[in-house]
Design a protein around this motif. Structure first.
Motif, PDB file in Angstrom:
ATOM      1  N   ARG A 156       0.665 -19.862  -3.862  1.00 23.10           N
ATOM      2  CA  ARG A 156       1.832 -20.687  -3.513  1.00 23.10           C
ATOM      3  C   ARG A 156       2.519 -20.142  -2.280  1.00 23.10           C
ATOM      4  NH1 ARG A 156       5.199 -23.257  -1.814  1.00 23.10           N
ATOM      5  NH2 ARG A 156       6.800 -24.556  -2.840  1.00 23.10           N
TER       6      ARG A 156
ATOM      7  N   TRP B 109       6.652 -17.921  -7.849  1.00 28.35           N
ATOM      8  CA  TRP B 109       5.612 -18.253  -6.882  1.00 28.35           C
ATOM      9  C   TRP B 109       4.518 -17.203  -6.920  1.00 28.35           C
ATOM     10  CZ3 TRP B 109       7.936 -20.326  -1.638  1.00 28.35           C
ATOM     11  CH2 TRP B 109       8.609 -21.538  -1.910  1.00 28.35           C
TER      12      TRP B 109
ATOM     13  N   GLU C 285       3.010 -21.946   1.458  1.00 30.73           N
ATOM     14  CA  GLU C 285       4.297 -22.054   2.152  1.00 30.73           C
ATOM     15  C   GLU C 285       4.206 -21.456   3.551  1.00 30.73           C
ATOM     16  OE1 GLU C 285       8.143 -23.520   2.261  1.00 30.73           O
ATOM     17  OE2 GLU C 285       6.601 -23.737   0.704  1.00 30.73           O
TER      18      GLU C 285
END
Length: 363
Positions: free
Chosen positions: A133, A129, A137
């Motif tokens: 990313r 990640w 999240e």
């Protein structure tokens, strides 16, 4: 708080003295007042010449002089200690003191410690990640943090960008966990009968669901026997066989090219464990431990037929009535939407003559 109270008390005291002096001054004659004013002006001039510096006044004294100076004529204000320039300098000093006590906060607000910990946790648990990313999240979890802030936090913790954080190829454990839904694990285990003859059982497990298939029990396992059991398994799975990608097995001599071909024809790739590395097939080894501890070590097996019956019955219990930690303490065939029933309606069901107990609803 104590110092501010003392200042207020001192100010009141000085005001009282000034008012008392004013009353006494009003009671005197005009000539006496003029003489006193001249004397005070001369003394003030002499003191300034001798000292050469401006006298230091306390804040209550400054406030009293400022209040009295407002009522003086214009020509007399220019000769006072408290002049407009003095008032402006006091104001500038107050401004500096205020901003020194409460400095203005610039830039973005600091990221709370719990959000910083969450960012580092996401980065460590997901090496591939990137900062964007992770930012996405966090937004899904209700936290708005910029991608540049995420990069700064990762850099301060010694975590580089996503490609550098990744360790490259996954470990064997990570691979098995990721492929569990499409992974079959096969293995043999032996049991001894009451007549001291050794029997061999062959089973296959669906690693994702932990469902076990006891395919056969024999005293003389051969490669042809294992190959036929593999065909029986795929025939029983039917269309579900297309959902499996790998078969994990050890390097036993009974696994021949014909055995592997049964699976490769259906698109199932064969994965071999390293020599003398049973932990690489840990799920199958764990089932062998369970079947021995819960079944075969607690019962005498008379012959091959009895052993086959016992193991098939235990396999049915393993799939329908035994909770598994990997499945959040549910059996592979359990309905995830379980309706709780009163304790009075729970009935015991005996498995293998009472060797194992299952509990069901007596509706």
């Amino acid at each position: 708080m104590a110092s501010s109270g003392c200042v207020a008390l001192r100010m009141l005291y000085l005001v009282f003295l000034r008012l008392l002096g004013l009353l006494l001054w009003l009671s005197r004659s005009e000539d006496a007042k003029d003489v006193e004013l001249l004397a005070l002006r001369h003394e003030n001039t002499v003191l300034r010449r001798r000292l050469g510096v401006r006298p230091r006044l306390t804040w209550p004294e400054r406030a009293v002089l400022a209040a009295l100076a407002r009522h003086l004529p214009g020509p007399l204000r220019r000769h006072r200690l408290v002049t407009p320039a003095t008032l402006l300098s006091w104001h500038r000093r107050l401004v500096r003191w205020k901003w020194r006590q409460k400095p203005a906060r610039t830039g973005r607000p600091p990221v709370p410690e719990e959000i910083t910990g969450l960012i580092l946790r996401l980065a460590r648990e997901n090496p591939v990640w990137g900062s964007t990313r992770i930012q996405g999240e966090l937004r899904r979890l209700g936290h708005r943090v910029g991608a540049s802030t995420v990069r700064r936090i990762l850099r301060s913790a010694g975590l580089g960008p996503a490609p550098r954080r990744s360790r490259g190829a996954p470990t064997w454990r990570e691979f098995v966990r990721a492929q569990a839904g499409g992974l079959l694990a096969a293995d043999f285990f032996h049991v001894d009968t009451a007549g001291l003859s050794r029997l061999y059982a062959f089973f296959v497990m669906e690693v994702g669901s932990r469902t076990v298939y006891i395919l056969g029990v024999t005293a003389h396992p051969t490669a042809a026997w294992a190959t036929q059991l593999a065909r029986n398994l795929l025939a029983g799975l039917g269309e579900r066989a297309s959902g499996f990608r790998y078969l994990l097995r050890d390097r036993d001599s009974r696994y021949t090219q014909a055995f592997d071909a049964v699976f490769t024809v259906d698109g199932i790739e064969i994965l071999k464990t390293a020599p003398q590395a049973p932990k690489m097939n840990a799920h199958a080894e764990r089932f062998i431990r369970s079947v021995r501890a819960e079944c075969t070590d607690r019962i005498l097996l008379y012959n091959e037929q009895h052993a086959r019956h016992v193991l098939i019955e235990y396999g049915a219990h393993y799939n329908t009535g035994r909770p598994h930690r990997a499945l959040y303490l549910r059996a592979p065939a359990d309905d995830p939407d379980v309706i709780p029933f009163p304790a009075q309606r729970v009935h015991r069901h005996k498995v293998l003559g009472g060797l194992i107990h299952e509990y069901r609803n007596t509706a």
